[in-house]
Design a protein around this motif. Structure first.
Motif, short mmCIF file in Angstrom:
data_model
loop_
_atom_site.label_atom_id
_atom_site.label_comp_id
_atom_site.label_asym_id
_atom_site.label_seq_id
_atom_site.Cartn_x
_atom_site.Cartn_y
_atom_site.Cartn_z
N VAL A 190 73.45 83.88 -45.74
CA VAL A 190 74.31 83.83 -44.55
C VAL A 190 73.46 83.72 -43.28
CG1 VAL A 190 76.13 85.08 -43.29
CG2 VAL A 190 75.86 85.44 -45.77
N ARG A 191 73.66 82.66 -42.50
CA ARG A 191 73.09 82.61 -41.14
C ARG A 191 74.07 83.31 -40.22
NH1 ARG A 191 69.98 78.27 -38.63
NH2 ARG A 191 70.78 79.23 -36.73
N TYR A 192 73.57 84.12 -39.27
CA TYR A 192 74.49 84.90 -38.45
C TYR A 192 74.39 84.65 -36.95
CZ TYR A 192 70.49 88.19 -38.30
OH TYR A 192 69.26 88.78 -38.14
N GLN A 193 73.44 83.87 -36.48
CA GLN A 193 73.36 83.58 -35.03
C GLN A 193 72.59 82.29 -34.79
OE1 GLN A 193 69.62 84.47 -35.80
NE2 GLN A 193 69.92 84.14 -33.59
N GLY A 194 72.55 81.88 -33.53
CA GLY A 194 71.79 80.69 -33.15
C GLY A 194 72.51 79.42 -33.57
N GLY A 195 71.75 78.36 -33.59
CA GLY A 195 72.34 77.07 -33.96
C GLY A 195 71.23 76.17 -34.44
N ASN A 196 71.29 74.90 -34.03
CA ASN A 196 70.24 73.99 -34.49
C ASN A 196 69.03 73.98 -33.56
OD1 ASN A 196 71.89 72.60 -32.61
ND2 ASN A 196 71.19 70.63 -33.36
N ASN A 197 68.89 75.06 -32.78
CA ASN A 197 67.61 75.33 -32.11
C ASN A 197 66.58 75.81 -33.13
OD1 ASN A 197 69.14 77.67 -32.47
ND2 ASN A 197 68.56 78.62 -30.54
N ALA A 198 67.06 76.35 -34.25
CA ALA A 198 66.17 76.84 -35.30
C ALA A 198 65.53 75.67 -36.04
CB ALA A 198 66.95 77.70 -36.29
N GLY A 199 64.38 75.93 -36.62
CA GLY A 199 63.75 74.95 -37.51
C GLY A 199 63.09 75.74 -38.62
N HIS A 200 63.69 75.70 -39.80
CA HIS A 200 63.16 76.49 -40.92
C HIS A 200 62.61 75.53 -41.97
CE1 HIS A 200 66.08 80.00 -39.79
NE2 HIS A 200 65.24 79.68 -38.83
N ALA A 221 83.23 88.74 -51.60
CA ALA A 221 81.94 88.70 -52.31
C ALA A 221 81.41 90.12 -52.49
CB ALA A 221 80.94 87.85 -51.53
N ARG A 222 81.53 90.91 -51.45
CA ARG A 222 81.06 92.30 -51.55
C ARG A 222 81.88 93.06 -52.55
NH1 ARG A 222 81.71 95.38 -47.06
NH2 ARG A 222 80.39 96.90 -48.09
N GLY A 223 83.19 92.80 -52.54
CA GLY A 223 84.09 93.46 -53.50
C GLY A 223 83.72 93.10 -54.93
N ALA A 224 83.18 91.92 -55.12
CA ALA A 224 82.80 91.47 -56.46
C ALA A 224 81.31 91.76 -56.73
CB ALA A 224 83.08 89.98 -56.61
N ALA A 225 80.74 92.66 -55.95
CA ALA A 225 79.36 93.13 -56.15
C ALA A 225 78.32 92.01 -56.07
CB ALA A 225 79.23 93.89 -57.47
N LYS A 226 78.57 91.03 -55.21
CA LYS A 226 77.61 89.93 -55.06
C LYS A 226 76.45 90.35 -54.14
CE LYS A 226 80.16 86.89 -57.27
NZ LYS A 226 79.81 86.56 -58.66
N ASN A 227 75.31 89.71 -54.33
CA ASN A 227 74.14 89.98 -53.49
C ASN A 227 74.15 89.07 -52.25
OD1 ASN A 227 73.24 91.73 -55.39
ND2 ASN A 227 71.69 90.37 -56.24
N LEU A 228 74.01 89.69 -51.09
CA LEU A 228 74.00 88.92 -49.85
C LEU A 228 72.61 88.94 -49.21
CD1 LEU A 228 77.23 90.22 -48.03
CD2 LEU A 228 77.07 88.64 -49.95
N LEU A 229 72.21 87.78 -48.74
CA LEU A 229 70.95 87.67 -48.02
C LEU A 229 71.29 87.12 -46.64
CD1 LEU A 229 67.87 87.84 -48.35
CD2 LEU A 229 67.90 85.59 -49.40
N LEU A 230 70.96 87.85 -45.60
CA LEU A 230 71.32 87.41 -44.24
C LEU A 230 70.07 86.89 -43.54
CD1 LEU A 230 73.34 90.34 -44.65
CD2 LEU A 230 74.45 88.70 -43.14
N GLU A 231 70.16 85.65 -43.11
CA GLU A 231 68.98 84.94 -42.56
C GLU A 231 69.08 84.81 -41.04
OE1 GLU A 231 68.85 80.86 -43.94
OE2 GLU A 231 66.91 80.47 -43.01
N SER A 232 68.15 85.43 -40.35
CA SER A 232 68.18 85.27 -38.89
C SER A 232 67.48 83.96 -38.50
CB SER A 232 67.50 86.46 -38.19
OG SER A 232 66.18 86.18 -37.83
N ALA A 233 67.84 83.47 -37.35
CA ALA A 233 67.05 82.42 -36.71
C ALA A 233 66.32 83.10 -35.55
CB ALA A 233 67.96 81.31 -36.19
N GLN A 234 65.36 82.40 -34.95
CA GLN A 234 64.57 82.96 -33.84
C GLN A 234 63.91 84.28 -34.26
OE1 GLN A 234 68.08 81.84 -32.70
NE2 GLN A 234 67.01 79.91 -32.90
#
Ligand code: GDP
Ligand code: IMO
Ligand code: MG
Length: 428
Positions: free
Chosen positions: A31-41, A208-221
């Motif tokens: 999951v990306r949670y902020q920013g936009g296409n200013n990021a470059g990964h 997804a959380r209810g179904a016990a899924k693993n979440l990875l949250l990806e910051s930009a900047q």
């Protein structure tokens, strides 16, 4: 069902893309949670190289679902181009890329405004992707969200209203009528392209959380570009720190099980603003060339400096970082000695964290400690114990000075060039 947040612990470009892709193996959702296409990964694996700007790095891992959260500002055109670029290279997004209905859209006039302000003498060195002006509209409550974009009548009414609000400024670039034409030129096509991806991603993640899924949250900047905690006003317009992960995705704070902070073995920054440990000369040039320190999004040469512990300690505090990922240790090879800033001196006092005042940020004097360097090519090393003893010593000194463990060390761009020191710290 852990939710692991990966934040940038410096001024961005720490190698988040590589690490998120590395950790995607254990994730169900990235999951990306902020920013936009200013990021470059940048993500490198199996001899392939991808530069992602908007879409989470998990898209390159088959089977993983990816979310562009409500906290982002999304250019429909950049979104379409990135999906098509991936498609051309054999990566399918349909059915596993989910775009929040509540994310705000970047339209051509945001890019004009960004450029105008940058070139008007008070620029801060933005990426000119329209990020700031789009977030301005969001806060001013005149923003246009993906859900509005998908409703032609609503969209047309809102654009007309917004162009009126910004008319005086925009007309310095070109007639507002011409800008309106640009906004509507590809609209139908882009709207139809976006529609199948859009959904209520907060609800999707709750399920997804209810179904016990693993979440990875990806910051930009990164921490120091955070709107509240960074080197204001030389910051981006969102909150890359871990707190932003909840606001920008709709998951609750108690869902977050761990925060990892990515830091280079040294420091870089693109754009203007304070940078206490910045260096120039031979060492900086060596690091810039060896480490390929040129912006992924704008191609600008990155400014180079030594690792800055007061800065890193503050980043650890802002996000509650549990452990660090140190990237680019390989780049420091052949530099003797390696310096680390352990504190600042300011007005006769010793500071151990980053000051808030803009004046202090510019005037602090770094206090350095020197460590013996190391030589040779580290990029083939896969075990911490196989690193030169002085390289291990460097990592251990950073741990001591930062007060938290370095649980992953990266020694190259590629996925396999990764040393996991404590597997439990990754998805614990
Ligand atoms: P991000 O914005 O945080 O994802 O970082 P960028 O992708 O903008 O910049 C990091 C750059 O360093 C990219 O070119 C990566 O491929 C590269 N990189 C990441 N980790 C390492 C590493 O350990 N060693 C080397 N030499 N390059 C790395
Ligand atoms: P990733 O995700 C490094 C910098 C710009 C400028 C400031 C504001 O790849 O780490 P903006 O366009 O956001 O209004 O610019 O922030 N900046 C970044 N620097 N990495 C990034 O993203 C950045 N995104 C924005 O250079 O100084
Ligand atoms: Mg980057």
């Amino acid at each position: 069902m852990p939710a692991l947040v990966i934040v940038g612990a410096q001024w961005g470009d720490e190698g988040k893309g590589k690490i998120v892709h590395y950790l995607s193996r254990g994730a169900d959702f990235v999951v990306r949670y902020q920013g936009g296409n200013n990021a470059g990964h940048t993500v490198v694996f199996d001899g392939k190289k991808f530069a992602l700007h908007l879409i989470p790095s998990g898209i390159l891992f088959p089977g993983v679902h990816n979310v562009i959260g409500n906290g982002l500002v999304v250019s429909p055109k950049a979104f379409r181009d990135e999906v098509l670029m991936l498609q051309k290279r054999g990566v399918r997004s349909r059915g596993r890329l989910h775009l929040s209905l509540a994310a705000h859209v970047i339209l051509p006039y945001h890019i004009y405004l960004d450029t105008l302000r940058e070139e008007g003498g008070r620029g801060i060195g933005t990426t000119k992707k329209g990020i700031g002006p789009c977030y301005e509209d969001k806060v001013a409550r005149i923003g246009i969200r993906v859900c509005d974009y998908l409703e032609p009548e609503t969209f047309r009414a809102l654009v007309t209203q917004n162009l009126n609000v910004r008319a005086a400024e925009l007309s310095r670039i070109k007639p507002v009528k011409a800008i309106a034409e640009e906004v509507f030129k590809d609209y139908d096509e882009l709207r139809k392209f976006l529609a199948p991806f859009a959904c209520d991603t907060s609800e999707l993640l709750a399920k997804a959380r209810g179904a016990a899924k693993n979440l990875l949250l990806e910051s930009a900047q990164g921490a120091m570009l955070d709107l509240d905690f960074g080197t204001y006003p030389f910051v981006t317009s969102s909150n890359p720190i871990a707190g932003g992960a909840c606001v920008g995705s709709g998951i609750p704070p108690q869902a977050i099980s761990r925060v990892m902070g990515v830091t280079k073995a040294y420091t870089t920054r693109v754009g203007l603003g304070p940078f206490p440990t910045e260096i120039d000369g031979k060492v900086a040039t060596y690091i810039r060339e060896k480490g390929g320190e040129y912006g992924t999004t704008t191609g600008r040469p990155r400014r180079i400096g030594w690792l800055d512990l007061p800065q890193l300690r503050s980043a650890i505090r802002f996000s509650g970082i549990d452990s660090l990922v140190m990237t680019k240790l390989d780049t420091l090879s052949n530099i003797h000695p390696i310096k680390v800033c352990t504190a600042y001196r300011y007005k006769g006092k010793k500071l151990t964290s980053f000051p808030v005042s803009r004046r202090a940020q510019l005037e602090v004097e770094p206090v350095y400690e020197s460590f013996p360097g190391f030589s040779g090519d580290l990029s083939g090393v896969r075990k911490f114990s196989d690193l030169p003893s002085t390289a291990r010593h460097y990592v251990e000194q950073v741990e001591r000075l930062a007060g938290i463990p370095v649980s992953i060390v990266s020694v190259g761009q590629s996925r396999e060039q990764t040393i996991v020191r404590d597997a439990r710290t990754v998805w614990a």
